[in-house]
Motif scaffolding. Structure first.
Motif, PDB file in Angstrom:
ATOM      1  N   VAL A 181      51.909 -76.827  12.723  1.00 40.91           N
ATOM      2  CA  VAL A 181      50.741 -75.722  13.104  1.00 40.91           C
ATOM      3  C   VAL A 181      51.204 -74.833  13.837  1.00 40.91           C
ATOM      4  O   VAL A 181      51.085 -73.521  13.903  1.00 40.91           O
ATOM      5  CB  VAL A 181      49.664 -76.389  13.602  1.00 40.91           C
ATOM      6  CG1 VAL A 181      48.360 -75.304  14.076  1.00 40.91           C
ATOM      7  CG2 VAL A 181      48.889 -77.415  12.457  1.00 40.91           C
TER       8      VAL A 181
ATOM      9  N   ASP B  17      53.556 -72.434  12.346  1.00 42.18           N
ATOM     10  CA  ASP B  17      52.609 -71.328  11.483  1.00 42.18           C
ATOM     11  C   ASP B  17      52.142 -70.264  12.260  1.00 42.18           C
ATOM     12  O   ASP B  17      52.090 -69.273  11.779  1.00 42.18           O
ATOM     13  CB  ASP B  17      51.560 -72.091  10.725  1.00 42.18           C
ATOM     14  CG  ASP B  17      50.975 -71.340   9.733  1.00 42.18           C
ATOM     15  OD1 ASP B  17      51.681 -70.278   9.162  1.00 42.18           O
ATOM     16  OD2 ASP B  17      49.678 -71.766   9.237  1.00 42.18           O
TER      17      ASP B  17
ATOM     18  N   ASP C  90      34.328 -74.756   5.495  1.00 42.06           N
ATOM     19  CA  ASP C  90      35.308 -75.697   5.565  1.00 42.06           C
ATOM     20  C   ASP C  90      34.566 -77.002   5.203  1.00 42.06           C
ATOM     21  O   ASP C  90      35.143 -77.944   4.639  1.00 42.06           O
ATOM     22  CB  ASP C  90      35.935 -75.778   6.887  1.00 42.06           C
ATOM     23  CG  ASP C  90      37.032 -74.737   6.956  1.00 42.06           C
ATOM     24  OD1 ASP C  90      37.674 -74.553   6.070  1.00 42.06           O
ATOM     25  OD2 ASP C  90      37.370 -74.570   8.348  1.00 42.06           O
TER      26      ASP C  90
ATOM     27  N   ASN D 207      39.368 -71.754  -1.824  1.00 42.64           N
ATOM     28  CA  ASN D 207      39.106 -71.665  -0.441  1.00 42.64           C
ATOM     29  C   ASN D 207      39.419 -70.002  -0.182  1.00 42.64           C
ATOM     30  O   ASN D 207      38.799 -69.258   0.591  1.00 42.64           O
ATOM     31  CB  ASN D 207      39.796 -72.041   0.662  1.00 42.64           C
ATOM     32  CG  ASN D 207      39.501 -73.700   0.777  1.00 42.64           C
ATOM     33  OD1 ASN D 207      39.357 -74.260  -0.355  1.00 42.64           O
ATOM     34  ND2 ASN D 207      39.467 -74.329   1.818  1.00 42.64           N
TER      35      ASN D 207
ATOM     36  N   SER E 247      42.433 -75.867  -2.661  1.00 43.97           N
ATOM     37  CA  SER E 247      42.589 -75.071  -1.400  1.00 43.97           C
ATOM     38  C   SER E 247      42.759 -73.549  -1.825  1.00 43.97           C
ATOM     39  O   SER E 247      42.347 -72.689  -1.215  1.00 43.97           O
ATOM     40  CB  SER E 247      43.680 -75.419  -0.769  1.00 43.97           C
ATOM     41  OG  SER E 247      45.094 -75.189  -1.074  1.00 43.97           O
TER      42      SER E 247
ATOM     43  N   LEU F 213      46.938 -77.853   3.267  1.00 46.31           N
ATOM     44  CA  LEU F 213      46.321 -76.870   4.402  1.00 46.31           C
ATOM     45  C   LEU F 213      47.192 -76.029   5.076  1.00 46.31           C
ATOM     46  O   LEU F 213      47.272 -74.994   5.593  1.00 46.31           O
ATOM     47  CB  LEU F 213      45.395 -77.554   5.216  1.00 46.31           C
ATOM     48  CG  LEU F 213      44.253 -78.019   4.656  1.00 46.31           C
ATOM     49  CD1 LEU F 213      43.188 -79.017   5.515  1.00 46.31           C
ATOM     50  CD2 LEU F 213      43.337 -77.084   4.162  1.00 46.31           C
TER      51      LEU F 213
ATOM     52  N   VAL G 251      41.998 -73.223   9.118  1.00 48.21           N
ATOM     53  CA  VAL G 251      42.935 -74.183   8.937  1.00 48.21           C
ATOM     54  C   VAL G 251      42.623 -75.487   9.957  1.00 48.21           C
ATOM     55  O   VAL G 251      42.469 -76.747   9.499  1.00 48.21           O
ATOM     56  CB  VAL G 251      44.210 -73.725   8.891  1.00 48.21           C
ATOM     57  CG1 VAL G 251      45.193 -75.054   8.910  1.00 48.21           C
ATOM     58  CG2 VAL G 251      44.634 -72.952   7.809  1.00 48.21           C
TER      59      VAL G 251
ATOM     60  N   LEU H 117      48.301 -72.561   3.876  1.00 52.98           N
ATOM     61  CA  LEU H 117      47.230 -71.996   3.262  1.00 52.98           C
ATOM     62  C   LEU H 117      47.111 -70.659   3.740  1.00 52.98           C
ATOM     63  O   LEU H 117      46.892 -69.673   2.928  1.00 52.98           O
ATOM     64  CB  LEU H 117      45.984 -72.687   3.620  1.00 52.98           C
ATOM     65  CG  LEU H 117      44.675 -72.076   2.925  1.00 52.98           C
ATOM     66  CD1 LEU H 117      44.726 -72.210   1.487  1.00 52.98           C
ATOM     67  CD2 LEU H 117      43.420 -72.885   3.317  1.00 52.98           C
ATOM     68  N   ARG H 118      47.443 -70.250   5.025  1.00 51.46           N
ATOM     69  CA  ARG H 118      47.664 -69.026   5.633  1.00 51.46           C
ATOM     70  C   ARG H 118      48.602 -68.224   4.984  1.00 51.46           C
ATOM     71  O   ARG H 118      48.254 -67.069   4.720  1.00 51.46           O
ATOM     72  CB  ARG H 118      47.798 -68.893   6.998  1.00 51.46           C
ATOM     73  CG  ARG H 118      46.597 -69.725   7.805  1.00 51.46           C
ATOM     74  CD  ARG H 118      46.518 -69.114   9.153  1.00 51.46           C
ATOM     75  NE  ARG H 118      47.941 -69.357   9.971  1.00 51.46           N
ATOM     76  CZ  ARG H 118      48.089 -68.711  11.127  1.00 51.46           C
ATOM     77  NH1 ARG H 118      47.262 -67.821  11.762  1.00 51.46           N
ATOM     78  NH2 ARG H 118      49.292 -68.901  11.485  1.00 51.46           N
TER      79      ARG H 118
END
Length: 312
Positions: A17, A20, A209, A88, A85, A238, A114, A241-242
């Protein structure tokens, strides 16, 4: 599965994370950069699938899955969660448009989305796993819910108003500024604390979410009831996802057959869940084939649709 494994996996997830966050730190993300990172996250998930074959006895020493079965279950769950996802992204696009979120603030809003999804799904996985261990009939409840969700997806789409209603509800009980103040969720103006529109955006994303978690967690429990595989599939789905959002935000309206594809997948997974433990149980490898076939068909059909002269 021991607690040490979960602890190490949690540390690894936190590190990913942070990576990211680092790669989106300036808020200006080109499609090329987002595409490269999307490939990276997908390759990382495949690498983890291979690591299951090699290290499954360490990941889950008491599991009844063989390493090959675990790897197939993870891959199927990952592809399923990745497919779900993508839906989303449609809602995130609507939220950002309605709240007029500046482009440079969207990476941070997606980060909150996220993190919220990871937290909610972790809780639901833990609760869902305990329910399935104690009450097998919960599978049938999940199955009905999935089929019902698939039918809803097959019906004509209605633009969600949850984000607008959440903003109105928040504005009734809390003071909210009209302007964004960078990434801040609240600011002090004239000796009074105010929430910013970013707080409304995060509120809307949190509500979405929760709804998406209610859809996706029952779906993956139909593929595997191994909690570690369920958690890992959700985490890897996930994480990218960004980046995927920035790849697809300019093309998202072109995937015209995504909702019908997701409807078929949800109904299929619901049927699979209802048949778990019976003589007609659907093998995991068959589920993987169906998910790949349906999503590939949807992408190809969307490409063909957009190439028609009338749709250009």
């Amino acid at each position: 599965m021991n607690s040490i494994t979960y602890f190490i996996f949690a540390l690894g997830t936190l590190a990913l994370v942070l990576i990211d966050v680092w790669q989106t730190r300036n808020g200006n993300i080109s499609i090329k950069k987002a595409a490269l990172w999307s490939v990276f996250w997908f390759a990382l998930a495949l690498l983890f699938a291979f690591s299951i074959v090699w290290c499954w006895q360490w990941y889950a020493p008491n599991s009844h899955y063989s390493p090959q079965q675990a790897a197939v279950a993870f891959t199927t769950g990952y592809l399923l969660e990745k497919s779900l996802s993508v839906d989303n992204l449609f809602v995130f696009t609507v939220i950002f448009a309605q709240f007029k979120v500046p482009a440079e603030l969207r990476p941070r809003a997606l980060l909150w989305g996220v993190l919220g999804a990871l937290l909610l799904r972790s809780v639901m996985i833990a609760v869902g796993g305990q329910l399935l261990e104690s009450f097998h009939w919960v599978l049938y409840v999940f199955a009905v819910f999935l089929v019902w969700t698939g039918v809803k997806l097959a019906l004509p789409e209605k633009h969600p108003n949850n984000q607008a209603s959440s903003s109105q509800l928040l504005a009734k009980v809390l003071p909210i500024t009209e302007q964004y103040h960078a990434h801040a969720l609240w600011v002090k103006l004239d000796n009074k604390w105010w929430f910013t529109p970013m707080a409304s955006v995060i509120c809307a994303i949190a509500m979405m979410d929760l709804l998406f978690a209610l859809d996706s967690i029952p779906a993956i429990f139909a593929v595997t009831q191994e909690p570690f595989l369920v958690l890992a599939a959700n985490v890897f789905a996930l994480l990218g996802l960004r980046s995927l959002f920035f790849v697809l935000q300019g093309m998202i309206d072109k995937f015209v057959y995504l909702r019908p594809a997701l409807a078929v997948i949800m109904v299929f997974i619901g049927v699979k869940m209802a048949l778990v433990g019976s003589a007609w149980a659907i093998p995991t490898i068959a589920s993987l084939a169906v998910v790949l076939l349906v999503m590939t068909s949807a992408v190809l059909a969307s490409v063909r649709y957009n190439r028609l002269p009338v749709n250009k």
